[in-house]
Design a protein around this motif. Structure first.
Motif, PDB file in Angstrom:
ATOM      1  N   UNK A  74     -18.110  44.904 -60.547  1.00  0.00           N
ATOM      2  CA  UNK A  74     -18.023  46.362 -60.342  1.00  0.00           C
ATOM      3  C   UNK A  74     -16.603  46.797 -60.016  1.00  0.00           C
ATOM      4  N   UNK A  75     -16.259  48.005 -60.455  1.00  0.00           N
ATOM      5  CA  UNK A  75     -14.903  48.512 -60.260  1.00  0.00           C
ATOM      6  C   UNK A  75     -14.514  48.564 -58.791  1.00  0.00           C
ATOM      7  N   UNK A  76     -15.472  48.865 -57.927  1.00  0.00           N
ATOM      8  CA  UNK A  76     -15.170  49.000 -56.504  1.00  0.00           C
ATOM      9  C   UNK A  76     -14.847  47.694 -55.808  1.00  0.00           C
ATOM     10  N   UNK A  77     -15.212  46.558 -56.401  1.00  0.00           N
ATOM     11  CA  UNK A  77     -14.990  45.261 -55.741  1.00  0.00           C
ATOM     12  C   UNK A  77     -14.052  44.343 -56.520  1.00  0.00           C
ATOM     13  N   UNK A  78     -13.543  44.788 -57.675  1.00  0.00           N
ATOM     14  CA  UNK A  78     -12.725  43.905 -58.504  1.00  0.00           C
ATOM     15  C   UNK A  78     -11.437  43.486 -57.797  1.00  0.00           C
ATOM     16  N   UNK A  79     -10.796  44.428 -57.066  1.00  0.00           N
ATOM     17  CA  UNK A  79      -9.564  44.078 -56.348  1.00  0.00           C
ATOM     18  C   UNK A  79      -9.830  43.035 -55.270  1.00  0.00           C
ATOM     19  N   UNK A  80     -10.954  43.182 -54.574  1.00  0.00           N
ATOM     20  CA  UNK A  80     -11.306  42.216 -53.535  1.00  0.00           C
ATOM     21  C   UNK A  80     -11.566  40.843 -54.134  1.00  0.00           C
ATOM     22  N   UNK A  81     -12.234  40.813 -55.291  1.00  0.00           N
ATOM     23  CA  UNK A  81     -12.538  39.531 -55.943  1.00  0.00           C
ATOM     24  C   UNK A  81     -11.262  38.821 -56.383  1.00  0.00           C
ATOM     25  N   UNK A  82     -10.335  39.567 -56.953  1.00  0.00           N
ATOM     26  CA  UNK A  82      -9.123  38.948 -57.496  1.00  0.00           C
ATOM     27  C   UNK A  82      -8.097  38.618 -56.416  1.00  0.00           C
ATOM     28  N   UNK A  83      -7.889  39.559 -55.474  1.00  0.00           N
ATOM     29  CA  UNK A  83      -6.783  39.406 -54.517  1.00  0.00           C
ATOM     30  C   UNK A  83      -7.240  39.121 -53.100  1.00  0.00           C
ATOM     31  N   UNK A  84      -8.555  39.203 -52.817  1.00  0.00           N
ATOM     32  CA  UNK A  84      -9.063  38.947 -51.488  1.00  0.00           C
ATOM     33  C   UNK A  84      -9.028  40.192 -50.612  1.00  0.00           C
ATOM     34  N   UNK A  85      -9.581  40.097 -49.396  1.00  0.00           N
ATOM     35  CA  UNK A  85      -9.576  41.229 -48.478  1.00  0.00           C
ATOM     36  C   UNK A  85      -9.548  40.732 -47.037  1.00  0.00           C
ATOM     37  N   UNK A  86      -9.162  41.640 -46.163  1.00  0.00           N
ATOM     38  CA  UNK A  86      -9.129  41.338 -44.737  1.00  0.00           C
ATOM     39  C   UNK A  86     -10.443  41.776 -44.090  1.00  0.00           C
ATOM     40  N   UNK A  87     -10.711  41.242 -42.920  1.00  0.00           N
ATOM     41  CA  UNK A  87     -11.904  41.625 -42.174  1.00  0.00           C
ATOM     42  C   UNK A  87     -11.844  43.115 -41.824  1.00  0.00           C
ATOM     43  N   UNK A  88     -12.928  43.828 -42.113  1.00  0.00           N
ATOM     44  CA  UNK A  88     -12.993  45.256 -41.815  1.00  0.00           C
ATOM     45  C   UNK A  88     -12.302  46.132 -42.828  1.00  0.00           C
ATOM     46  N   UNK A  89     -11.861  45.576 -43.938  1.00  0.00           N
ATOM     47  CA  UNK A  89     -11.159  46.370 -44.953  1.00  0.00           C
ATOM     48  C   UNK A  89     -12.064  47.428 -45.559  1.00  0.00           C
ATOM     49  N   UNK A  90     -13.357  47.151 -45.614  1.00  0.00           N
ATOM     50  CA  UNK A  90     -14.327  48.113 -46.132  1.00  0.00           C
ATOM     51  C   UNK A  90     -15.694  47.754 -45.555  1.00  0.00           C
ATOM     52  N   UNK A  91     -16.659  48.625 -45.750  1.00  0.00           N
ATOM     53  CA  UNK A  91     -18.008  48.388 -45.230  1.00  0.00           C
ATOM     54  C   UNK A  91     -18.581  47.097 -45.806  1.00  0.00           C
ATOM     55  N   UNK A  92     -19.012  46.211 -44.946  1.00  0.00           N
ATOM     56  CA  UNK A  92     -19.563  44.937 -45.390  1.00  0.00           C
ATOM     57  C   UNK A  92     -18.574  43.792 -45.329  1.00  0.00           C
ATOM     58  N   UNK A  93     -17.293  44.083 -45.116  1.00  0.00           N
ATOM     59  CA  UNK A  93     -16.277  43.025 -45.020  1.00  0.00           C
ATOM     60  C   UNK A  93     -16.275  42.480 -43.596  1.00  0.00           C
ATOM     61  N   UNK A  94     -17.218  41.613 -43.311  1.00  0.00           N
ATOM     62  CA  UNK A  94     -17.388  41.091 -41.948  1.00  0.00           C
ATOM     63  C   UNK A  94     -16.403  39.980 -41.615  1.00  0.00           C
ATOM     64  N   UNK A  95     -15.744  39.453 -42.643  1.00  0.00           N
ATOM     65  CA  UNK A  95     -14.729  38.430 -42.412  1.00  0.00           C
ATOM     66  C   UNK A  95     -13.719  38.443 -43.551  1.00  0.00           C
ATOM     67  N   UNK A  96     -12.564  37.863 -43.329  1.00  0.00           N
ATOM     68  CA  UNK A  96     -11.529  37.801 -44.366  1.00  0.00           C
ATOM     69  C   UNK A  96     -11.978  36.885 -45.503  1.00  0.00           C
ATOM     70  N   UNK A  97     -11.527  37.192 -46.693  1.00  0.00           N
ATOM     71  CA  UNK A  97     -11.925  36.404 -47.861  1.00  0.00           C
ATOM     72  C   UNK A  97     -10.735  36.209 -48.794  1.00  0.00           C
ATOM     73  N   UNK A  98     -10.568  34.975 -49.267  1.00  0.00           N
ATOM     74  CA  UNK A  98      -9.503  34.675 -50.226  1.00  0.00           C
ATOM     75  C   UNK A  98      -9.941  35.071 -51.630  1.00  0.00           C
ATOM     76  N   UNK A  99      -9.038  35.665 -52.389  1.00  0.00           N
ATOM     77  CA  UNK A  99      -9.333  36.052 -53.760  1.00  0.00           C
ATOM     78  C   UNK A  99      -9.048  34.924 -54.733  1.00  0.00           C
TER      79      UNK A  99
END
Length: 422
Positions: A74-99
């Protein structure tokens, strides 16, 4: 020297088409370098094999190889999938994740259907390609990644560039080398080679006798367009291997499994008609068919009821009752499509029924009487228009159809005041 046969065997590449061979050789040649490549081809042609060849014959072969279908995220999560995200970056991001760019560091990242990426993600991807830098979603810290990018797409990339759906600078950065894979319909007898390979695989998988094509069936699959390419062919062979008891596949059998090659039904509705017109006509035809079936059954029961009357004096009354039931009463609309219709048979005389033998002959004649749906429809429209004195809205209401449908049918039957009176 390029070990072509070893590559084809290792990566299960079947075929001898010259453009396919060129694609494999190009992948082998560019593998030792870190140059990016863009693979062009329709969906289902086997584009995923080329980046595997590039990765396995490169110095990155011991690192990770990750394939990402950009069109499935989905367009809303593609950046998170490719580049990762920090904890609390968006709703549901309960922990940091590597892309994927971080996970595939020192390895190869295959971006399938790259043409489906949103423009905002294309900007981020361009930065990674140019500098190797990226930022996680919700972070301001720049991170580095040493990843080789191989991309693929099935869209018309030139059209996407013209319509501004794909960035031109990203295209030229990805397309350092372009590799084209031809569609299956243009690969000639490669279709037969692939068919035999899949047939052998499924025979072993399902423990069934291997299927084979007769000469006519071979001609069919050689000339079929295979819009789904190798994926469609594989699916077809699997169905044949499971469902067909006879291992020899004939032309008649193969046609049943190929879209647009089965038994062709005559077209009742003209091509220029819209979908709404199609459903309107179908509704009218269904009403006519069900009404006629019910009327014929009623007529047969009425005739049998009259014939079974033992009293000769009541036979005449039975016939009179039959005539009344056939033609109905004057105060009841005769052509209301929502009610059962009584169909008169003009060239028949019930008074001719004299013996049991003739009676049964007449019943058989009633059952075999050919009835034209078009003639019945035309007669009903004429009668309705006549009773409504040409008022189409009233006639349409009596027939149980829309005024627009009635207008179109009047036009198709070329009805006017003169032939309405006939």
């Amino acid at each position: 020297m390029i070990p072509l046969q070893n590559i084809k065997q290792r990566f299960e590449i079947i075929g001898n088409d010259s453009r396919l061979i060129t694609a494999v050789e190009t992948a082998y040649k560019i593998a030792p370098s870190d140059i990016s490549a863009l693979i062009i081809g329709e969906s289902g042609v086997g584009k995923e094999s080329i980046p595997k060849i590039i990765h396995q014959y490169s110095h990155r072969k011991h690192a990770k190889y990750i394939a990402v279908n950009c069109g499935a995220i989905p367009e809303g999560t593609i950046d998170s999938e490719l580049f990762g995200h920090e904890k609390g970056a968006f709703t549901g991001a309960t922990q940091a994740r590597a892309g994927y760019f971080q996970v595939a560091d020192k390895g190869t990242l295959f971006l399938d259907e790259v043409g489906e990426l949103p423009l905002s993600t294309q900007v981020r991807l361009l930065r990674v390609l140019e500098s190797g830098e990226f930022i996680r979603v919700g972070s301001s810290i720049v991170q580095k990644s040493d990843v080789r990018i191989i991309a693929a797409t099935n869209v018309d990339i030139q059209k996407a560039l013209e319509t501004k759906k794909f960035r031109e600078d990203l295209y030229y950065r990805l397309c350092s080398v372009q590799i084209f894979l031809p569609p299956l319909r243009d690969r000639g007898e490669d279709v037969l080679l692939l068919f035999r390979k899949f047939a052998s695989d499924f025979a072993s998988k399902y423990r069934r006798p291997g299927i084979r094509l007769d000469d006519n069936a071979k001609n069919i699959i050689l000339n079929y367009r295979w819009k789904g390419n190798i994926r469609q062919l594989k699916n077809t062979v699997e169905q044949l291997s499971i469902l067909e008891m006879n291992p020899t596949i004939t032309e008649q059998v193969i046609r049943k499994y190929l879209p647009n090659m089965g038994s062709r039904l005559p077209m009742i509705i003209a091509k220029e008609k819209t979908e709404d017109q199609f459903y309107e006509d179908r509704e009218v035809l269904y009403k006519l068919l069900f009404d006629m079936k019910r009327e014929i059954n009623d007529l047969r029961e009425l005739v049998l009821e009259t014939l079974n009357q033992k009293d000769p004096s009541s036979k005449k009354m039975g016939k009179k009752s039959l005539i009344e039931k056939l033609y109905g009463k004057e105060n009841k609309p005769k052509n209301d499509l929502s009610q059962p219709q009584k169909i008169p048979f003009p060239n028949r005389e019930l008074d001719h029924i004299d013996s049991d033998q003739n009676n049964y002959r007449y019943i058989e004649a009633l059952e075999d009487e050919p009835i034209s749906l078009q003639e019945k429809e035309l007669e009903m429209i004429k009668n309705a228009l006549s009773r409504s004195k040409g008022k189409r809205r009233a006639a349409a209401a009596e027939l149980g159809i829309s005024e627009r449908t009635l207008y179109r049918k009047i036009k198709s039957y070329n009805l006017n005041e003169e032939n309405l009176q006939n």
